[in-house]
Every structure is written in C-alpha cells, then in structure tokens.
Scaffold this motif. Sequence first.
Motif, PDB file in Angstrom:
ATOM      1  N   LYS A  76      26.991  15.062  47.353  1.00  0.00           N
ATOM      2  CA  LYS A  76      28.391  15.128  46.925  1.00  0.00           C
ATOM      3  C   LYS A  76      28.761  16.551  46.511  1.00  0.00           C
ATOM      4  O   LYS A  76      29.806  17.067  46.894  1.00  0.00           O
ATOM      5  CB  LYS A  76      28.591  14.166  45.745  1.00  0.00           C
ATOM      6  N   LEU A  77      27.886  17.199  45.755  1.00  0.00           N
ATOM      7  CA  LEU A  77      28.144  18.575  45.321  1.00  0.00           C
ATOM      8  C   LEU A  77      28.181  19.535  46.503  1.00  0.00           C
ATOM      9  O   LEU A  77      29.054  20.397  46.591  1.00  0.00           O
ATOM     10  CB  LEU A  77      27.065  19.032  44.335  1.00  0.00           C
ATOM     11  N   GLU A  78      27.231  19.380  47.422  1.00  0.00           N
ATOM     12  CA  GLU A  78      27.175  20.264  48.588  1.00  0.00           C
ATOM     13  C   GLU A  78      28.400  20.069  49.492  1.00  0.00           C
ATOM     14  O   GLU A  78      28.925  21.023  50.045  1.00  0.00           O
ATOM     15  CB  GLU A  78      25.885  20.042  49.377  1.00  0.00           C
ATOM     16  N   LEU A  79      28.832  18.829  49.624  1.00  0.00           N
ATOM     17  CA  LEU A  79      30.003  18.535  50.449  1.00  0.00           C
ATOM     18  C   LEU A  79      31.263  19.173  49.856  1.00  0.00           C
ATOM     19  O   LEU A  79      32.062  19.786  50.573  1.00  0.00           O
ATOM     20  CB  LEU A  79      30.166  17.016  50.572  1.00  0.00           C
ATOM     21  N   ALA A  80      31.424  19.060  48.533  1.00  0.00           N
ATOM     22  CA  ALA A  80      32.580  19.687  47.864  1.00  0.00           C
ATOM     23  C   ALA A  80      32.514  21.206  48.011  1.00  0.00           C
ATOM     24  O   ALA A  80      33.532  21.858  48.265  1.00  0.00           O
ATOM     25  CB  ALA A  80      32.605  19.296  46.390  1.00  0.00           C
ATOM     26  N   ALA A  81      31.317  21.773  47.878  1.00  0.00           N
ATOM     27  CA  ALA A  81      31.159  23.225  48.016  1.00  0.00           C
ATOM     28  C   ALA A  81      31.453  23.669  49.450  1.00  0.00           C
ATOM     29  O   ALA A  81      32.056  24.729  49.664  1.00  0.00           O
ATOM     30  CB  ALA A  81      29.748  23.636  47.609  1.00  0.00           C
ATOM     31  N   LEU A  82      31.044  22.861  50.435  1.00  0.00           N
ATOM     32  CA  LEU A  82      31.302  23.204  51.835  1.00  0.00           C
ATOM     33  C   LEU A  82      32.806  23.241  52.119  1.00  0.00           C
ATOM     34  O   LEU A  82      33.303  24.178  52.738  1.00  0.00           O
ATOM     35  CB  LEU A  82      30.625  22.193  52.768  1.00  0.00           C
ATOM     36  N   ILE A  83      33.517  22.232  51.662  1.00  0.00           N
ATOM     37  CA  ILE A  83      34.965  22.189  51.903  1.00  0.00           C
ATOM     38  C   ILE A  83      35.651  23.353  51.187  1.00  0.00           C
ATOM     39  O   ILE A  83      36.533  24.007  51.750  1.00  0.00           O
ATOM     40  CB  ILE A  83      35.549  20.822  51.481  1.00  0.00           C
ATOM     41  N   ASP A  84      35.229  23.639  49.973  1.00  0.00           N
ATOM     42  CA  ASP A  84      35.789  24.764  49.223  1.00  0.00           C
ATOM     43  C   ASP A  84      35.545  26.077  49.967  1.00  0.00           C
ATOM     44  O   ASP A  84      36.450  26.901  50.106  1.00  0.00           O
ATOM     45  CB  ASP A  84      35.153  24.817  47.832  1.00  0.00           C
ATOM     46  N   ARG A  85      34.335  26.274  50.467  1.00  0.00           N
ATOM     47  CA  ARG A  85      34.003  27.486  51.225  1.00  0.00           C
ATOM     48  C   ARG A  85      34.807  27.558  52.521  1.00  0.00           C
ATOM     49  O   ARG A  85      35.289  28.620  52.910  1.00  0.00           O
ATOM     50  CB  ARG A  85      32.498  27.487  51.534  1.00  0.00           C
TER      51      ARG A  85
END
Length: 172
Positions: A105-114
């Motif tokens: 979940k954290l990595e997915l949110a970070a990917l979309i943010d990036r």
Amino acid sequence: MKKPPIDNDEQALFLEAMAGTRPLAQDTIGHERPRRPKKRQLAEQKAAREASFYFSDSYQPHFGENWPNHVREGVSAGELKKLRRGDYAPEMTLDLHGMNREEAKLELAALIDRAVKDQVFCLCVLHGIGGGTLKRQVPAWLAQHPRVMAMHSAPLEYGGQGALLVLVDSVH
C-alpha cells in the motif's frame, strides 16, 4: 543591576561549608541536539498518510464481469481498449513481489505520487498471482485513488495476469 562583592566573612563561611568537596566530573557529557527527520523519512511518512487516506482495505469496488479492469467516470472507455491492446508502454514499473499488504500500500501510494511529480502517464504494477491477496487488493486500492484514470490487466510482455497497466492523471 550589579551584585555587591562578597566580603571576607561570607567567603570564609562558604569555604568552610565546602571543605572536603570535589568538583563533579559530569561536565564532559554533551547534550545532543534534536535531529530533524531526514528527507527520506519525511517522504515515507507522507506516503503512509496518503496511503491510509486513499486506500481502504474494506472498500471493494464493483468491477462486474471485467475484473480487474476499471475506467474512472468521465474517462473514455477507449482508454481501456488501448491498455488491453498494449498501445501504452509503461514508463515506470513497481514490483510488489514479497511485500505484505501494508508495504504494498505504501509503495503503491509512493509510485502514484512519483508518477504525478514526473508527469508519467502509464505505470505497470506487478502484483503476482501467488496466494492472490495482492492480486485482489491492488485493483481495489487503485480504483479508490483520484489520480487513477484507468487500469487493465497487462499484456503478456508486461506481466499478463500477474500485473496491471495503470493510467495516471498527472495534470489533475
């Protein structure tokens, strides 16, 4: 206002009271300044807040027969066809293999943010097939994010049934 100097009687009384004492050895202990969190820690904290805000584990969108394919309201259904045909090549890829739900979940949110920051339009998320936990949960999380325009199972060259191609609205 200046203090008057100590007279001889007061000084004698003080020295008598202090007889047999020695200085403390604690003066060599320094105090550490509080440290600010590093940029990476701040970014991780921000991603965690965003992930908990956007991604609910209890929400299950209705995908109908086309699971896990999804197009946001107001986005052309033609975008889904383009994803299915492989017309869009992913510019960023995230591999979730070996991660638990919270890490994913954290990595997915970070990917979309990036992706939004870098103005990337197409992403590939490799969730794997395995036990199916992430395979079921990742599309549900993505369907909740306001920046996700559409998603479709990836063509074989990008991971097939173990991956999703995702279109991100980076000029929202």
